[in-house]
Design a protein around this motif. Structure first.
Motif, short mmCIF file in Angstrom:
data_model
loop_
_atom_site.label_atom_id
_atom_site.label_comp_id
_atom_site.label_asym_id
_atom_site.label_seq_id
_atom_site.Cartn_x
_atom_site.Cartn_y
_atom_site.Cartn_z
N PRO A 1 7.70 -2.14 13.69
CA PRO A 1 7.87 -0.99 14.59
C PRO A 1 8.48 0.25 13.93
CG PRO A 1 9.54 -2.64 15.05
CD PRO A 1 8.64 -3.22 14.02
N ALA A 2 8.89 0.16 12.68
CA ALA A 2 9.54 1.30 12.02
C ALA A 2 8.56 2.47 11.87
CB ALA A 2 10.04 0.88 10.65
N GLU A 3 9.10 3.68 11.99
CA GLU A 3 8.28 4.88 11.80
C GLU A 3 7.72 4.94 10.40
OE1 GLU A 3 10.33 8.48 12.81
OE2 GLU A 3 11.04 7.65 14.69
N GLU A 4 8.52 4.50 9.44
CA GLU A 4 8.11 4.57 8.04
C GLU A 4 8.81 3.45 7.27
OE1 GLU A 4 7.72 8.24 5.14
OE2 GLU A 4 9.82 7.75 5.51
N VAL A 5 8.07 2.79 6.40
CA VAL A 5 8.63 1.75 5.54
C VAL A 5 8.30 2.12 4.11
CG1 VAL A 5 8.52 -0.69 4.88
CG2 VAL A 5 8.36 -0.04 7.30
N ARG A 6 9.32 2.13 3.27
CA ARG A 6 9.12 2.44 1.86
C ARG A 6 9.42 1.22 1.02
NH1 ARG A 6 8.98 7.93 0.46
NH2 ARG A 6 9.18 9.26 2.26
N VAL A 7 8.45 0.83 0.22
CA VAL A 7 8.64 -0.22 -0.78
C VAL A 7 9.03 0.52 -2.06
CG1 VAL A 7 7.52 -2.02 -2.15
CG2 VAL A 7 6.94 -1.75 0.28
N VAL A 8 10.23 0.25 -2.54
CA VAL A 8 10.75 0.98 -3.71
C VAL A 8 10.72 0.06 -4.92
CG1 VAL A 8 12.70 2.26 -4.67
CG2 VAL A 8 12.21 2.37 -2.21
N ILE A 9 10.06 0.51 -5.96
CA ILE A 9 9.96 -0.22 -7.22
C ILE A 9 10.73 0.57 -8.26
CG2 ILE A 9 8.42 -1.16 -8.97
CD1 ILE A 9 8.02 -2.38 -6.17
N ARG B 1 -1.04 -5.25 6.66
CA ARG B 1 -1.88 -6.15 7.47
C ARG B 1 -1.18 -6.54 8.77
NH1 ARG B 1 -3.84 -11.02 3.94
NH2 ARG B 1 -1.59 -11.11 3.77
N HIS B 2 0.15 -6.46 8.79
CA HIS B 2 0.91 -6.77 10.01
C HIS B 2 1.13 -5.54 10.87
CE1 HIS B 2 1.83 -10.97 9.13
NE2 HIS B 2 1.91 -10.59 7.87
N GLY B 3 0.62 -4.39 10.43
CA GLY B 3 0.71 -3.18 11.22
C GLY B 3 1.79 -2.20 10.80
N ALA B 4 2.48 -2.47 9.71
CA ALA B 4 3.54 -1.55 9.24
C ALA B 4 2.92 -0.34 8.53
CB ALA B 4 4.48 -2.29 8.30
N ARG B 5 3.60 0.78 8.65
CA ARG B 5 3.18 2.01 7.96
C ARG B 5 3.96 2.08 6.64
NH1 ARG B 5 3.21 2.18 13.08
NH2 ARG B 5 5.41 2.57 13.36
N ILE B 6 3.26 1.87 5.54
CA ILE B 6 3.89 1.65 4.24
C ILE B 6 3.65 2.80 3.27
CG2 ILE B 6 3.96 0.10 2.24
CD1 ILE B 6 4.88 -1.23 4.81
N GLU B 7 4.70 3.13 2.54
CA GLU B 7 4.63 4.02 1.38
C GLU B 7 5.24 3.26 0.21
OE1 GLU B 7 3.46 7.18 1.05
OE2 GLU B 7 2.81 7.18 3.15
N VAL B 8 4.63 3.34 -0.95
CA VAL B 8 5.20 2.73 -2.15
C VAL B 8 5.78 3.84 -3.01
CG1 VAL B 8 4.75 1.37 -4.23
CG2 VAL B 8 3.56 0.82 -2.10
N ALA C 1 20.74 -1.09 -9.05
CA ALA C 1 21.38 -0.89 -7.74
C ALA C 1 21.70 0.59 -7.51
CB ALA C 1 22.65 -1.72 -7.64
N GLU C 2 22.15 1.27 -8.54
CA GLU C 2 22.45 2.71 -8.40
C GLU C 2 21.18 3.50 -8.12
OE1 GLU C 2 25.43 4.07 -8.11
OE2 GLU C 2 26.24 2.05 -8.30
N ALA C 3 20.08 3.14 -8.78
CA ALA C 3 18.80 3.82 -8.53
C ALA C 3 18.35 3.59 -7.08
CB ALA C 3 17.74 3.33 -9.51
N LEU C 4 18.53 2.38 -6.57
CA LEU C 4 18.17 2.09 -5.18
C LEU C 4 19.05 2.86 -4.20
CD1 LEU C 4 17.53 -1.75 -5.35
CD2 LEU C 4 15.83 0.03 -4.89
N LEU C 5 20.35 2.90 -4.48
CA LEU C 5 21.27 3.64 -3.61
C LEU C 5 20.95 5.13 -3.60
CD1 LEU C 5 24.62 1.81 -4.40
CD2 LEU C 5 23.35 1.77 -2.24
N THR D 1 10.18 4.54 -8.92
CA THR D 1 11.26 5.37 -9.45
C THR D 1 11.77 4.77 -10.75
OG1 THR D 1 13.33 6.49 -8.89
CG2 THR D 1 13.09 4.22 -8.13
N GLN D 2 12.42 5.57 -11.54
CA GLN D 2 12.99 5.14 -12.82
C GLN D 2 14.50 5.14 -12.72
OE1 GLN D 2 11.01 4.07 -15.43
NE2 GLN D 2 9.41 4.32 -13.89
N SER D 3 15.12 4.19 -13.38
CA SER D 3 16.58 4.12 -13.37
C SER D 3 17.19 5.02 -14.44
CB SER D 3 17.05 2.68 -13.59
OG SER D 3 16.71 2.25 -14.89
N ASP D 4 16.40 5.39 -15.43
CA ASP D 4 16.88 6.22 -16.54
C ASP D 4 18.14 5.63 -17.17
OD1 ASP D 4 14.79 8.06 -16.21
OD2 ASP D 4 15.91 9.13 -14.68
#
Length: 105
Positions: A6-14, A38-45, A56-60, A48-51
């Protein structure tokens, strides 16, 4: 899935996906994004680079920049002993995440 679909937007972060040999020849995150879509989620991939910073810092930083409402992660890809001795993404996110954190193992 109850939070994701049900989320407006879902981001998969690599983070540093181009450096992980498991992703050679594949678009990092595409398999997960396809499964969630396939389950109906609106996904963006987001790739990003950690440099050189901890993952964890890159994700935060990504969570702050994208105004994340909920961070969902898998936990402890390394042994718990390794995590206790050296720390890791899960340990850091448990201690420092400024948004709600949902952990799945």
């Amino acid at each position: 899935m109850p939070f994701i679909v049900p989320a407006e937007e879902v981001r998969v972060v690599i983070v540093d996906g181009d450096k992980d040999p498991r992703w050679k020849g594949a678009d990092a995150g595409a398999t997960l994004a396809h499964h969630l879509a396939r389950h109906g989620a609106r996904i963006e991939v987001d790739q990003t680079q950690s440099d050189g910073a901890p993952v964890a810092e890159a994700l935060l930083e990504h969570a702050r920049a994208s105004q994340t409402d909920l961070l969902v992660i898998g936990a402890y890809s390394r042994s718990r002993m390794y995590q206790r001795l050296f720390g890791g993404v899960t340990t850091t996110l448990l201690a420092e995440t400024p948004v709600p954190l949902l952990i799945s193992d």
